[in-house]
Design an enzyme around this catalytic site. Sequence first.
Site, PDB file in Angstrom:
ATOM      1  N   THR A 226       0.983  -1.154  -0.067  1.00 16.32           N
ATOM      2  CA  THR A 226      -0.068   0.172   0.107  1.00 16.32           C
ATOM      3  C   THR A 226       0.980   1.233  -0.036  1.00 16.32           C
ATOM      4  OG1 THR A 226      -0.144  -0.088   2.478  1.00 16.32           O
ATOM      5  CG2 THR A 226      -2.207  -1.097   1.140  1.00 16.32           C
TER       6      THR A 226
ATOM      7  N   PHE B 171      -7.016  -5.354   0.107  1.00 13.02           N
ATOM      8  CA  PHE B 171      -8.218  -5.807  -0.335  1.00 13.02           C
ATOM      9  C   PHE B 171      -9.095  -5.578   0.427  1.00 13.02           C
ATOM     10  CE2 PHE B 171      -6.709  -8.303  -4.089  1.00 13.02           C
ATOM     11  CZ  PHE B 171      -5.517  -8.486  -3.951  1.00 13.02           C
ATOM     12  N   ARG B 172      -8.997  -5.643   1.979  1.00 14.39           N
ATOM     13  CA  ARG B 172     -10.069  -5.639   2.732  1.00 14.39           C
ATOM     14  C   ARG B 172      -9.932  -4.364   3.803  1.00 14.39           C
ATOM     15  NH1 ARG B 172      -8.251 -10.322   1.524  1.00 14.39           N
ATOM     16  NH2 ARG B 172      -9.596 -12.024   0.719  1.00 14.39           N
TER      17      ARG B 172
ATOM     18  N   GLN C 153       1.868 -13.471  -0.284  1.00 13.82           N
ATOM     19  CA  GLN C 153       0.449 -13.934  -0.899  1.00 13.82           C
ATOM     20  C   GLN C 153       0.331 -12.570  -2.115  1.00 13.82           C
ATOM     21  OE1 GLN C 153      -2.719 -14.283   2.555  1.00 13.82           O
ATOM     22  NE2 GLN C 153      -0.969 -13.052   3.073  1.00 13.82           N
TER      23      GLN C 153
ATOM     24  N   ASP D 122       2.393  -8.891  -7.304  1.00 17.61           N
ATOM     25  CA  ASP D 122       2.845  -7.643  -7.586  1.00 17.61           C
ATOM     26  C   ASP D 122       4.182  -7.768  -8.152  1.00 17.61           C
ATOM     27  OD1 ASP D 122       2.698  -6.045  -4.302  1.00 17.61           O
ATOM     28  OD2 ASP D 122       4.263  -7.039  -5.236  1.00 17.61           O
TER      29      ASP D 122
ATOM     30  N   HIS E  75       0.250 -17.047  -4.420  1.00 22.84           N
ATOM     31  CA  HIS E  75      -0.943 -16.685  -5.210  1.00 22.84           C
ATOM     32  C   HIS E  75      -0.544 -16.343  -6.708  1.00 22.84           C
ATOM     33  CE1 HIS E  75      -3.274 -15.707  -1.108  1.00 22.84           C
ATOM     34  NE2 HIS E  75      -2.896 -17.215  -1.432  1.00 22.84           N
TER      35      HIS E  75
ATOM     36  N   CYS F 119      -2.634 -19.178 -30.469  1.00 22.28           N
ATOM     37  CA  CYS F 119      -3.270 -20.461 -30.689  1.00 22.28           C
ATOM     38  C   CYS F 119      -4.934 -20.090 -30.799  1.00 22.28           C
ATOM     39  CB  CYS F 119      -2.863 -21.419 -29.895  1.00 22.28           C
ATOM     40  SG  CYS F 119      -3.835 -21.476 -28.177  1.00 22.28           S
TER      41      CYS F 119
ATOM     42  N   SER G 245      -1.003  -8.196   6.473  1.00 21.21           N
ATOM     43  CA  SER G 245      -2.144  -9.321   6.111  1.00 21.21           C
ATOM     44  C   SER G 245      -3.102  -9.303   6.945  1.00 21.21           C
ATOM     45  CB  SER G 245      -1.358 -10.830   5.929  1.00 21.21           C
ATOM     46  OG  SER G 245      -2.696 -11.677   5.268  1.00 21.21           O
TER      47      SER G 245
ATOM     48  N   ASN H  74       0.568  -5.327  11.518  1.00 16.97           N
ATOM     49  CA  ASN H  74      -0.728  -5.002  10.684  1.00 16.97           C
ATOM     50  C   ASN H  74      -1.469  -3.953  11.334  1.00 16.97           C
ATOM     51  OD1 ASN H  74      -1.933  -6.384   8.216  1.00 16.97           O
ATOM     52  ND2 ASN H  74      -3.633  -6.475   9.765  1.00 16.97           N
TER      53      ASN H  74
END
Length: 242
Positions: free
Chosen positions: A22, A29-30, A95, A98, A113, A142, A180, A205
Site C-alpha cells: 500500500t 483488499f479488505r 501472498q 505484484d 498466489h 493459438c 495481512s 498489521n
Amino acid sequence: MLAEKIRDAKSVVIFTGAGMSTESGLPDFRSSHGVWQNVNPSEVATIEALNNNVTQFFEFYRTRVLGVREYQPNQGHYILAKWANEGLVSTIITQNVDGFHTAAGAPEVLELHGTLRTVHCQTCGKKYSNVMYEKQTYYCQCGGTLRPSVVLFGEFLDEHVMFKATVKSEKSTIFIVLGSSLTVSPANYFPELAKQHGAYLVIVNAEPTPLDAIADEVIQHERIGAFLTRMDEEITQLRKQR
Ligand code: APR
C-alpha cells in the site's frame, strides 16, 4: 528487543500480504479502501468469472496489471531484500502478486498466489509478458484465452511453492507477518504452523487479525515501512556495538 532477536535468530521468515504494497500506491483488499470494497471477488477472481464473465474478468485484471506496471517497490521491499541478501532473512513468503519483492532484489520469494508479472494461455499454456493485458490483447496465437498467472479463488496453490513454504515455516525461529488480514487459507496456515513449531511470531498489521491471540508480538500502531526502517536502524546499531 525484537531487533536483537532478529539479529541473533537462526532462521527468520518474512510473510507478507497486500499491506506490504500500500505504501507503493497499490490498494490492499479488505481495509476500508481495499479492492474488495468495490468489486465482488467471486465475479472477477474465479475460474467461473473467466469462463462466464470474461469481459469483466479482463477489465478487472487489466486494471491490476496497469497498477503493478505503474507503481514500484517501496523502502520496505528494499530493506527486506537487503536482509535476505545478507542472510538475515531465510526466505520471503508472499501472498502478493505484484512482484515487488523480486523487483527490489530479494533472492528467494515464495509467491503463494502466483504473479501478475506474466499471463498465460488457458489452452496451450504459452506464457507472455503482462503487457498483453496493457495492450488489451487477451487471446493467444493459438486462439486460446490469456489469463494472469495468479491463483484464482477456488484454484489450488502450486504444490512446490507450498512444500517449500511449509519447510521454511516449520524451521523458522522468528516468523514475521507484514500487512495481512490473515483471513485467506491456506496462506494463513503458515504463521500458525511456524508458531506450532516453536517460532517467535510477530504480526505487524494496521488492523486486528485472527492470529493475534497466538502471536508473541502484535504491532498495530506502526506502519510497515516505518517498522522495517526502525528495525533496520536498530540492527545496524547493534552490529556496531559488537
Ligand atoms: N502498514 C500496516 N498494515 C497495513 C498497511 C501498512 N502500511 N497497509 C495495509 N495494512 C493492513 C490492512 O489494515 C489489512 O489488514 O494490511 C492488511 C491487508 O489485508 P488484506 O487486504 O486482506 O490483504 P491480504 O491479507 O494480503 O489478502 C490475502 O486475499 O484477495 C485475496 O489473493 C488475495 O493475496 C490476497 C489474499
